[in-house]
Design a protein around this motif. Sequence first.
Motif, PDB file in Angstrom:
ATOM      1  N   CYS A 105      27.225  22.952  39.851  1.00  0.00           N
ATOM      2  CA  CYS A 105      26.627  24.171  39.501  1.00  0.00           C
ATOM      3  C   CYS A 105      27.118  25.300  40.504  1.00  0.00           C
ATOM      4  CB  CYS A 105      25.174  24.362  39.310  1.00  0.00           C
ATOM      5  SG  CYS A 105      24.699  23.411  37.881  1.00  0.00           S
ATOM      6  N   ILE A 106      27.139  24.877  41.641  1.00  0.00           N
ATOM      7  CA  ILE A 106      27.702  26.010  42.859  1.00  0.00           C
ATOM      8  C   ILE A 106      29.219  26.241  42.456  1.00  0.00           C
ATOM      9  CG2 ILE A 106      28.108  25.863  45.088  1.00  0.00           C
ATOM     10  CD1 ILE A 106      25.855  24.389  45.782  1.00  0.00           C
ATOM     11  N   GLU A 107      30.040  25.219  42.123  1.00  0.00           N
ATOM     12  CA  GLU A 107      31.175  25.519  41.791  1.00  0.00           C
ATOM     13  C   GLU A 107      31.456  26.456  40.601  1.00  0.00           C
ATOM     14  OE1 GLU A 107      33.906  24.276  43.468  1.00  0.00           O
ATOM     15  OE2 GLU A 107      32.743  23.304  44.792  1.00  0.00           O
ATOM     16  N   LEU A 108      30.523  26.247  39.607  1.00  0.00           N
ATOM     17  CA  LEU A 108      30.506  27.118  38.437  1.00  0.00           C
ATOM     18  C   LEU A 108      30.239  28.673  38.973  1.00  0.00           C
ATOM     19  CD1 LEU A 108      30.487  27.444  35.356  1.00  0.00           C
ATOM     20  CD2 LEU A 108      27.900  26.943  35.463  1.00  0.00           C
ATOM     21  N   MET A 109      29.194  29.070  40.071  1.00  0.00           N
ATOM     22  CA  MET A 109      29.131  30.291  40.678  1.00  0.00           C
ATOM     23  C   MET A 109      30.246  30.664  41.161  1.00  0.00           C
ATOM     24  SD  MET A 109      25.435  30.222  41.899  1.00  0.00           S
ATOM     25  CE  MET A 109      25.151  28.853  42.805  1.00  0.00           C
ATOM     26  N   LEU A 110      30.951  29.686  41.913  1.00  0.00           N
ATOM     27  CA  LEU A 110      32.075  30.257  42.439  1.00  0.00           C
ATOM     28  C   LEU A 110      33.178  30.897  41.637  1.00  0.00           C
ATOM     29  CD1 LEU A 110      32.595  27.643  45.332  1.00  0.00           C
ATOM     30  CD2 LEU A 110      32.175  30.119  45.800  1.00  0.00           C
ATOM     31  N   ASN A 111      33.400  30.068  40.352  1.00  0.00           N
ATOM     32  CA  ASN A 111      34.300  30.454  39.638  1.00  0.00           C
ATOM     33  C   ASN A 111      33.916  31.774  38.950  1.00  0.00           C
ATOM     34  OD1 ASN A 111      36.606  28.438  38.854  1.00  0.00           O
ATOM     35  ND2 ASN A 111      35.086  27.232  39.229  1.00  0.00           N
ATOM     36  N   ALA A 112      32.729  31.995  38.714  1.00  0.00           N
ATOM     37  CA  ALA A 112      32.208  33.324  38.168  1.00  0.00           C
ATOM     38  C   ALA A 112      32.609  34.392  39.151  1.00  0.00           C
ATOM     39  CB  ALA A 112      31.007  33.328  37.973  1.00  0.00           C
ATOM     40  N   ALA A 113      32.478  34.307  40.476  1.00  0.00           N
ATOM     41  CA  ALA A 113      32.873  35.107  41.313  1.00  0.00           C
ATOM     42  C   ALA A 113      34.354  35.425  41.442  1.00  0.00           C
ATOM     43  CB  ALA A 113      32.616  34.755  42.963  1.00  0.00           C
ATOM     44  N   ASN A 114      35.219  34.296  41.302  1.00  0.00           N
ATOM     45  CA  ASN A 114      36.643  34.390  40.951  1.00  0.00           C
ATOM     46  C   ASN A 114      36.849  35.227  39.895  1.00  0.00           C
ATOM     47  OD1 ASN A 114      37.381  33.083  43.143  1.00  0.00           O
ATOM     48  ND2 ASN A 114      37.591  31.203  42.327  1.00  0.00           N
ATOM     49  N   LEU A 115      36.355  35.061  38.574  1.00  0.00           N
ATOM     50  CA  LEU A 115      36.773  35.923  37.430  1.00  0.00           C
ATOM     51  C   LEU A 115      36.437  37.450  37.605  1.00  0.00           C
ATOM     52  CD1 LEU A 115      37.359  36.080  34.663  1.00  0.00           C
ATOM     53  CD2 LEU A 115      34.864  35.624  33.756  1.00  0.00           C
ATOM     54  N   ALA A 116      35.327  37.677  38.494  1.00  0.00           N
ATOM     55  CA  ALA A 116      35.053  39.088  38.753  1.00  0.00           C
ATOM     56  C   ALA A 116      36.307  39.559  39.734  1.00  0.00           C
ATOM     57  CB  ALA A 116      33.909  39.254  39.557  1.00  0.00           C
ATOM     58  N   PHE A 117      36.661  38.943  40.854  1.00  0.00           N
ATOM     59  CA  PHE A 117      37.816  39.379  41.600  1.00  0.00           C
ATOM     60  C   PHE A 117      39.098  39.434  40.698  1.00  0.00           C
ATOM     61  CE2 PHE A 117      36.652  39.646  45.576  1.00  0.00           C
ATOM     62  CZ  PHE A 117      35.894  38.572  46.219  1.00  0.00           C
ATOM     63  N   VAL A 118      39.291  38.679  39.702  1.00  0.00           N
ATOM     64  CA  VAL A 118      40.643  38.701  38.940  1.00  0.00           C
ATOM     65  C   VAL A 118      40.433  39.909  38.151  1.00  0.00           C
ATOM     66  CG1 VAL A 118      42.058  37.800  37.050  1.00  0.00           C
ATOM     67  CG2 VAL A 118      41.146  36.383  39.109  1.00  0.00           C
ATOM     68  N   ALA A 119      39.308  40.181  37.426  1.00  0.00           N
ATOM     69  CA  ALA A 119      39.088  41.435  36.411  1.00  0.00           C
ATOM     70  C   ALA A 119      39.505  42.530  37.267  1.00  0.00           C
ATOM     71  CB  ALA A 119      37.590  41.136  35.948  1.00  0.00           C
ATOM     72  N   PHE A 120      38.827  42.578  38.341  1.00  0.00           N
ATOM     73  CA  PHE A 120      38.942  44.033  39.265  1.00  0.00           C
ATOM     74  C   PHE A 120      40.451  43.987  39.646  1.00  0.00           C
ATOM     75  CE2 PHE A 120      35.270  46.390  39.712  1.00  0.00           C
ATOM     76  CZ  PHE A 120      34.498  45.602  39.725  1.00  0.00           C
ATOM     77  N   SER A 121      41.151  42.811  39.879  1.00  0.00           N
ATOM     78  CA  SER A 121      42.642  43.019  40.197  1.00  0.00           C
ATOM     79  C   SER A 121      43.394  43.551  39.084  1.00  0.00           C
ATOM     80  CB  SER A 121      43.147  41.713  40.893  1.00  0.00           C
ATOM     81  OG  SER A 121      44.442  41.848  40.974  1.00  0.00           O
ATOM     82  N   ASN A 122      43.136  43.226  37.987  1.00  0.00           N
ATOM     83  CA  ASN A 122      43.818  43.209  36.873  1.00  0.00           C
ATOM     84  C   ASN A 122      43.569  45.092  36.279  1.00  0.00           C
ATOM     85  OD1 ASN A 122      45.154  43.144  34.388  1.00  0.00           O
ATOM     86  ND2 ASN A 122      43.395  42.969  33.272  1.00  0.00           N
ATOM     87  N   HIS A 123      42.410  45.461  36.876  1.00  0.00           N
ATOM     88  CA  HIS A 123      41.937  46.887  36.405  1.00  0.00           C
ATOM     89  C   HIS A 123      42.705  47.825  37.529  1.00  0.00           C
ATOM     90  CE1 HIS A 123      39.870  49.928  34.481  1.00  0.00           C
ATOM     91  NE2 HIS A 123      39.587  50.615  35.644  1.00  0.00           N
ATOM     92  N   LEU A 124      42.551  47.465  38.614  1.00  0.00           N
ATOM     93  CA  LEU A 124      42.891  48.401  39.712  1.00  0.00           C
ATOM     94  C   LEU A 124      44.398  48.054  40.093  1.00  0.00           C
ATOM     95  CD1 LEU A 124      39.962  47.808  42.071  1.00  0.00           C
ATOM     96  CD2 LEU A 124      40.289  49.776  40.610  1.00  0.00           C
ATOM     97  N   GLY A 125      44.963  47.108  39.681  1.00  0.00           N
ATOM     98  CA  GLY A 125      46.433  47.147  39.659  1.00  0.00           C
ATOM     99  C   GLY A 125      47.111  46.750  41.145  1.00  0.00           C
ATOM    100  N   THR A 126      46.206  46.292  41.932  1.00  0.00           N
ATOM    101  CA  THR A 126      46.450  45.677  43.019  1.00  0.00           C
ATOM    102  C   THR A 126      46.366  43.743  42.993  1.00  0.00           C
ATOM    103  OG1 THR A 126      44.190  45.657  43.995  1.00  0.00           O
ATOM    104  CG2 THR A 126      45.456  47.572  44.381  1.00  0.00           C
ATOM    105  N   ARG A 127      47.049  43.513  44.099  1.00  0.00           N
ATOM    106  CA  ARG A 127      47.176  41.882  43.959  1.00  0.00           C
ATOM    107  C   ARG A 127      46.122  41.227  44.925  1.00  0.00           C
ATOM    108  NH1 ARG A 127      52.591  42.982  43.570  1.00  0.00           N
ATOM    109  NH2 ARG A 127      52.885  43.359  45.841  1.00  0.00           N
TER     110      ARG A 127
END
Lengths: 97, 166
Positions: free
Chosen positions: A31-53
């Motif tokens: 479940c801790i790994e699940l939380m880490l993946n949720a944070a990763n998804l937020a990072f990727v979503a913001f990266s996609n919107h803001l256009g930075t890598r």
Amino acid sequence: MQHALLLSVGLFALGALGVFLRRNIITILMCIELMLNAANLAFVAFSNHLGTREGQILVFFVMTVAAAEAAVGLAIVIALHRGKDTLDVDAFSVLKW
Amino acid sequence: MTMDFAALLFYAFGALALGSAIVVISQRNPIYSAFALIVTLCSLSAIYGLLGSPFIAVLQIVVYAGAIMVLFLFVLMLLNVKREGRDPGDGRTLKGVALALAVLLALQIGTVLMRARLGPARPLDASTEKMARDLFSLPYLYVFEATSVLILAALVGAVALARKDS
């Protein structure tokens, strides 16, 4: 993008619920790994919107740290199981005050 | 309801990720939880691909689903874990309180994220070549080399912790 953030929040809350409710140590680690993946998804979503890598580069390092943490955590679980022959979190109460 | 194919795929994989996450936290047998977590990780990888991150999508399959979850399954098989027993006594109250707290957490984080005032969406170029150029040039080069030291430390620590004292 907002829907990706909502999915990230939902996954994080589910992971936190799992850490709170489950009694098997390995399930808690999952479940801790699940939380880490949720944070990763937020990072990727913001990266996609803001256009930075940079968000994705951070995801790279979060994955690396998660792998190291899972390895050490499971080694601790093996050592604990060798001592008490159970994986129930309630059995490891020596450090309770 | 007209929805382009990418949005449809996103909602499908999102529902799959949420559904298998619920299976992860609710299954009594930890092997079933591990398999459900693999399904969650793979559907998240598909979502990363839809969000324009092919490098991270492949890395998710290779590192998370392919290495970390295999390690979890190794340890589960090695320790021969059985099903989790029933909770003694106060099962209902605990589950109710936990659910209320989780909903509160989701509402708090969700409110903060939804109120973020972002600018317009900008195009993203996250090809593997660009990601590699970023990772191997300053300042991320320092972090890259530091994570190799971190992995070495984790390796030594894991071996030291799991070793039999003979």
